[in-house]
Design a protein around this motif. Sequence first.
Motif, PDB file in Angstrom:
ATOM      1  N   CYS A  14      -1.265 -17.865  -3.349  1.00 23.67           N
ATOM      2  CA  CYS A  14      -1.168 -17.400  -1.958  1.00 23.67           C
ATOM      3  C   CYS A  14      -0.538 -16.018  -1.898  1.00 23.67           C
ATOM      4  N   ILE A  15       0.533 -15.817  -2.658  1.00 23.57           N
ATOM      5  CA  ILE A  15       1.195 -14.511  -2.681  1.00 23.57           C
ATOM      6  C   ILE A  15       0.253 -13.461  -3.267  1.00 23.57           C
ATOM      7  N   SER A  16      -0.477 -13.810  -4.325  1.00 21.68           N
ATOM      8  CA  SER A  16      -1.409 -12.874  -4.943  1.00 21.68           C
ATOM      9  C   SER A  16      -2.504 -12.467  -3.980  1.00 21.68           C
ATOM     10  N   VAL A  17      -3.079 -13.427  -3.251  1.00 15.98           N
ATOM     11  CA  VAL A  17      -4.141 -13.122  -2.287  1.00 15.98           C
ATOM     12  C   VAL A  17      -3.596 -12.232  -1.176  1.00 15.98           C
ATOM     13  N   ALA A  18      -2.424 -12.539  -0.647  1.00 16.96           N
ATOM     14  CA  ALA A  18      -1.820 -11.721   0.404  1.00 16.96           C
ATOM     15  C   ALA A  18      -1.553 -10.321  -0.097  1.00 16.96           C
ATOM     16  N   SER A  19      -1.106 -10.195  -1.326  1.00 22.77           N
ATOM     17  CA  SER A  19      -0.823  -8.889  -1.904  1.00 22.77           C
ATOM     18  C   SER A  19      -2.098  -8.074  -2.050  1.00 22.77           C
ATOM     19  N   ALA A  24      -5.602  -3.607  -0.219  1.00 22.55           N
ATOM     20  CA  ALA A  24      -6.897  -3.094   0.206  1.00 22.55           C
ATOM     21  C   ALA A  24      -6.756  -2.255   1.468  1.00 22.55           C
ATOM     22  N   LYS A  25      -5.999  -2.752   2.456  1.00 21.05           N
ATOM     23  CA  LYS A  25      -5.806  -1.973   3.682  1.00 21.05           C
ATOM     24  C   LYS A  25      -5.052  -0.686   3.381  1.00 21.05           C
ATOM     25  N   ASP A  26      -4.086  -0.754   2.481  1.00 15.57           N
ATOM     26  CA  ASP A  26      -3.310   0.434   2.123  1.00 15.57           C
ATOM     27  C   ASP A  26      -4.132   1.431   1.321  1.00 15.57           C
ATOM     28  N   ALA A  27      -5.224   0.985   0.705  1.00 15.65           N
ATOM     29  CA  ALA A  27      -6.068   1.864  -0.098  1.00 15.65           C
ATOM     30  C   ALA A  27      -6.907   2.798   0.768  1.00 15.65           C
ATOM     31  N   ASP A  43      -9.040   4.778  -1.851  1.00 10.06           N
ATOM     32  CA  ASP A  43      -8.616   4.724  -3.249  1.00 10.06           C
ATOM     33  C   ASP A  43      -9.477   3.664  -3.926  1.00 10.06           C
ATOM     34  N   SER A  44     -10.576   4.103  -4.538  1.00 12.41           N
ATOM     35  CA  SER A  44     -11.534   3.153  -5.111  1.00 12.41           C
ATOM     36  C   SER A  44     -11.017   2.488  -6.383  1.00 12.41           C
ATOM     37  N   SER A  45      -9.819   2.880  -6.854  1.00 11.88           N
ATOM     38  CA  SER A  45      -9.239   2.188  -8.004  1.00 11.88           C
ATOM     39  C   SER A  45      -8.675   0.821  -7.588  1.00 11.88           C
ATOM     40  N   GLU A  53     -11.684  -7.307   6.703  1.00 11.59           N
ATOM     41  CA  GLU A  53     -10.379  -6.775   7.113  1.00 11.59           C
ATOM     42  C   GLU A  53     -10.616  -5.964   8.384  1.00 11.59           C
ATOM     43  N   SER A  54      -9.847  -6.248   9.411  1.00  8.22           N
ATOM     44  CA  SER A  54      -9.950  -5.535  10.679  1.00  8.22           C
ATOM     45  C   SER A  54      -8.543  -5.126  11.094  1.00  8.22           C
ATOM     46  N   LYS A  55      -8.327  -3.824  11.189  1.00 10.59           N
ATOM     47  CA  LYS A  55      -6.987  -3.309  11.491  1.00 10.59           C
ATOM     48  C   LYS A  55      -7.076  -2.333  12.658  1.00 10.59           C
ATOM     49  N   VAL A  56      -6.294  -2.582  13.693  1.00 12.59           N
ATOM     50  CA  VAL A  56      -6.246  -1.670  14.834  1.00 12.59           C
ATOM     51  C   VAL A  56      -5.340  -0.504  14.455  1.00 12.59           C
TER      52      VAL A  56
END
Length: 160
Positions: A14-19, A24-27, A43-45, A53-56
């Motif tokens: 669960c922690i790994s998936v959340a991380s 991904a959003k931070d990339a 950041d394609s790395s 993912e949907s972020k306002v």
Amino acid sequence: MKKVISLLISLFLCISVASCTSQAKDAVTVDGKFGEKPIVKVDSSVTPPKQLESKVLKKGNGPALTKENVASVDYYGMVWNGKKPFDESFSRPEPFNFALNKGVIAGWTKGLVGKNVGSRVLLIIPPELGYGKAGSPPSIPSNATLVFVIDIYGSNSKKD
């Protein structure tokens, strides 16, 4: 003991998936003002997310979109590992108008329903909610993760 180990493994997963989701959003970085063509860098790395993912990025104060709405937007779209957009509407004289429940990829419908008019939204769309295995050659390859920045200008009820 087996239950404790199972619990610890589940917690770790669960922690790994959340991380990964957070990474991904931070990339994706987006610069620019609402209503202006954004500057988008990915950041394609970083491995793209497997789920939508949907972020306002900027919350509007207008009504929330529903599946029944026709929305008026500008958008900037690129593939996860791309350096430039495959399509964008900010340079066109008129915004893009569309029915949320047909005529667009599923990632747009799922990612925009509930978002307010006046919002700038970042969507990271996995292949199965985008163009899938077929892609949309030549600019969108097979199984591409898509990145969109969408400015929502307005909406009205769909007229059938």
